[in-house]
Scaffold this motif. Structure first.
Motif, short mmCIF file in Angstrom:
data_model
loop_
_atom_site.label_atom_id
_atom_site.label_comp_id
_atom_site.label_asym_id
_atom_site.label_seq_id
_atom_site.Cartn_x
_atom_site.Cartn_y
_atom_site.Cartn_z
N TYR A 81 41.27 52.73 27.59
CA TYR A 81 41.09 51.13 27.75
C TYR A 81 39.63 50.57 26.67
O TYR A 81 38.98 51.36 25.81
N SER A 82 39.97 49.92 25.67
CA SER A 82 39.76 49.07 24.90
C SER A 82 38.40 49.20 24.70
O SER A 82 37.73 47.63 25.78
N GLU A 83 36.64 48.52 23.90
CA GLU A 83 35.69 47.58 24.76
C GLU A 83 36.45 46.61 23.87
O GLU A 83 37.37 46.82 23.05
N PRO A 84 35.03 45.57 24.35
CA PRO A 84 35.82 44.40 23.88
C PRO A 84 35.66 43.61 22.55
O PRO A 84 35.15 44.45 21.87
N GLY A 85 37.10 43.31 22.11
CA GLY A 85 36.70 43.01 21.02
C GLY A 85 38.22 43.82 19.89
O GLY A 85 38.06 43.28 18.82
N LEU A 124 44.46 50.25 18.82
CA LEU A 124 45.92 50.37 18.75
C LEU A 124 46.47 50.50 17.31
O LEU A 124 47.24 51.47 17.35
N ALA A 125 46.14 50.39 16.83
CA ALA A 125 46.33 50.73 14.98
C ALA A 125 45.48 51.72 15.07
O ALA A 125 46.80 52.69 14.31
N ALA A 126 44.54 52.57 15.75
CA ALA A 126 44.44 53.48 14.54
C ALA A 126 45.55 54.96 15.55
O ALA A 126 45.58 56.20 15.17
N GLU A 178 36.73 55.88 18.27
CA GLU A 178 36.76 54.25 17.89
C GLU A 178 36.85 52.80 18.61
O GLU A 178 38.18 52.64 18.98
N GLY A 179 36.45 52.58 19.77
CA GLY A 179 36.30 50.65 19.73
C GLY A 179 37.03 51.52 21.09
O GLY A 179 37.16 50.89 22.19
N VAL A 180 37.13 52.21 21.61
CA VAL A 180 37.49 52.79 22.97
C VAL A 180 36.76 53.26 23.86
O VAL A 180 35.37 53.54 24.17
N ASP A 198 44.83 49.33 27.75
CA ASP A 198 45.13 48.77 27.08
C ASP A 198 45.99 49.13 26.33
O ASP A 198 46.76 48.02 25.20
N VAL A 199 45.65 49.90 25.50
CA VAL A 199 46.62 51.36 25.21
C VAL A 199 47.30 51.84 25.39
O VAL A 199 46.68 52.48 26.33
N ILE A 200 49.20 52.32 25.24
CA ILE A 200 49.41 53.36 26.52
C ILE A 200 50.24 54.02 25.12
O ILE A 200 51.13 53.79 24.22
N ALA A 201 49.32 55.80 25.70
CA ALA A 201 50.17 56.73 24.81
C ALA A 201 50.73 57.48 25.48
O ALA A 201 50.23 58.42 26.00
N VAL A 202 52.15 58.40 25.06
CA VAL A 202 52.96 58.94 25.78
C VAL A 202 54.05 59.60 24.32
O VAL A 202 54.85 59.02 23.76
N PRO A 203 53.54 60.45 24.39
CA PRO A 203 54.08 61.95 23.55
C PRO A 203 55.57 61.84 24.15
O PRO A 203 56.23 61.85 25.28
N HIS A 204 56.48 62.09 22.64
CA HIS A 204 57.97 61.88 23.43
C HIS A 204 58.41 63.62 22.54
O HIS A 204 59.17 64.01 22.39
#
Length: 370
Positions: free
Chosen positions: A277-281, A287-289, A262-264, A325-331
């Protein structure tokens, strides 16, 4: 757990080329790593040879484990295109701009796969604008050679990262040793980079926990020993790598978890270092999802935080927009896949890209012939 930041300027792969050039007497270069002054140097880059994996296999790699050395950090993300560009330029990822396997092309709605450039992709010399260490060495009269597979000679990645070097094709271990020996004997000073890919390919297909990977490591050990045996007087051999590797057993599929779509607008990076990379707005909602779904198993941060915390080193002009816009890096023991869009990645066993030590730490091993 706070993510460990690569040691740019104090012990990273990006510090190696400048240190080698300084040791060769090239003006204006800084020997951060304290390498000895010698007129000839060979850097053997073994794709996928992490420090932790090497140290865990002394029986398979007795020669490498007996060499003098220490770990350095690959840089973020810990992946081949990024590390090859750091080794080529001496710049951290934020400087050279090859910021991962798949990055957004600013001003467009498309991704660039930095391993597989297409005809309509950006000019590699413009997309990676930093002068290479090979160009700087050649300008000072150093003989410069780059040894790799013939199939990569005219690739976009080679045009981005091997500029300034004579490209020497080698299809097997014997050819690689022979090309390295000949190139090291040219001129009064020589700088040779030799790239070997088979360990990484074996790890991706079978995993670093496999017997196949261990057997392949034995050949890498012989390769390093054979290059060391043919070093001419006044030459040093440095063995390093572009990343380590892990075998994540858990998958989260961005193509089947609705909240992650959603929103990606675009999903880049790869399974252990995702760019969203997020859609505008939609940035805050994305980020929350992603935090809600992955936050206990991955570092999920906005781009601004990753940049401020130094994940990429200083960013050059125009590089910021290449990052998600958001970075997700598994640890944790996790891969973030996209089974429909990237079936080839979903089939891999061994993976890399994260900031964890098993993927970040690579060897810097050395031997020389005075």
């Amino acid at each position: 757990m706070e993510p460990p930041v690569p040691r740019y300027g104090a012990g990273s792969l990006a510090d190696l080329p400048g240190s080698v050039l300084a040791a060769l007497g090239v003006p204006g270069e800084v020997n951060v790593l304290g390498l000895p002054e010698l007129p000839r140097a060979c850097v053997l880059l073994v794709d996928g040879l992490g420090w932790e994996q090497l140290r865990a296999h002394p029986d398979e790699a007795p020669y490498l484990n007996a060499m003098e050395g220490r770990p350095i950090t690959a840089g973020f993300p810990a992946t081949t295109v990024t590390s090859l560009a750091s080794l080529a330029t001496g710049a951290p990822p934020g400087g050279h701009g090859l910021l991962g396997l798949q990055v957004a092309v600013p001003g467009t709605d498309r991704l660039l796969n930095c391993l597989h450039w297409k005809d309509d992709d950006p000019d590699p010399a413009e997309f990676q604008p930093v002068p290479t260490a090979y160009e700087r060495a050649a300008a000072d009269g150093v003989e410069v050679g780059y040894i790799s597979l013939r199939q990569h000679k005219r690739s976009g990645l080679s045009r981005a990262t091997a500029r300034g070097a004579e490209y020497l094709s080698a299809e097997g271990l014997g050819q690689l040793v022979g090309r390295a020996e000949a190139a090291l004997r040219r001129g009064d000073r020589a700088y040779v980079t030799a790239y070997h890919a088979d360990l990484d390919g074996t790890g991706h297909r079978f995993g670093v926990g496999s017997a196949d990977w261990r057997h392949q490591l034995r050949f890498v050990d012989v390769l390093a020993q054979q290059i060391a045996a043919v070093l001419p007087p006044g030459a040093a051999l440095y063995v390093t790598a572009d990343h380590g590797m892990v075998d994540p057993s858990e998958r989260v599929d961005a193509d089947t978890v609705p909240e992650l779509g959603e929103g990606v607008a675009l999903l880049g990076g790869d399974a252990r270092a995702r760019y969203v990379y997020s859609e505008p707005g939609a940035h805050d909602d994305v980020l929350a999802a992603w935090t809600a779904v992955l936050g206990d198993r991955a570092w999920v941060v906005p781009r601004e935080q990753a940049v401020a915390d130094g994940w990429f080193g200083p960013l050059g002009e125009g590089m910021r927009d290449r990052v998600g816009d958001v970075i997700a890096v598994p640890h944790a023991d996790l891969a973030i896949v996209a089974s429909e869009r990237e079936p080839w990645l979903n089939r891999m066993v061994g993976m890399h890209g994260s900031l964890v030590p098993a993927e970040q730490n690579v060897p810097l091993l050395a031997t020389s012939r005075p």
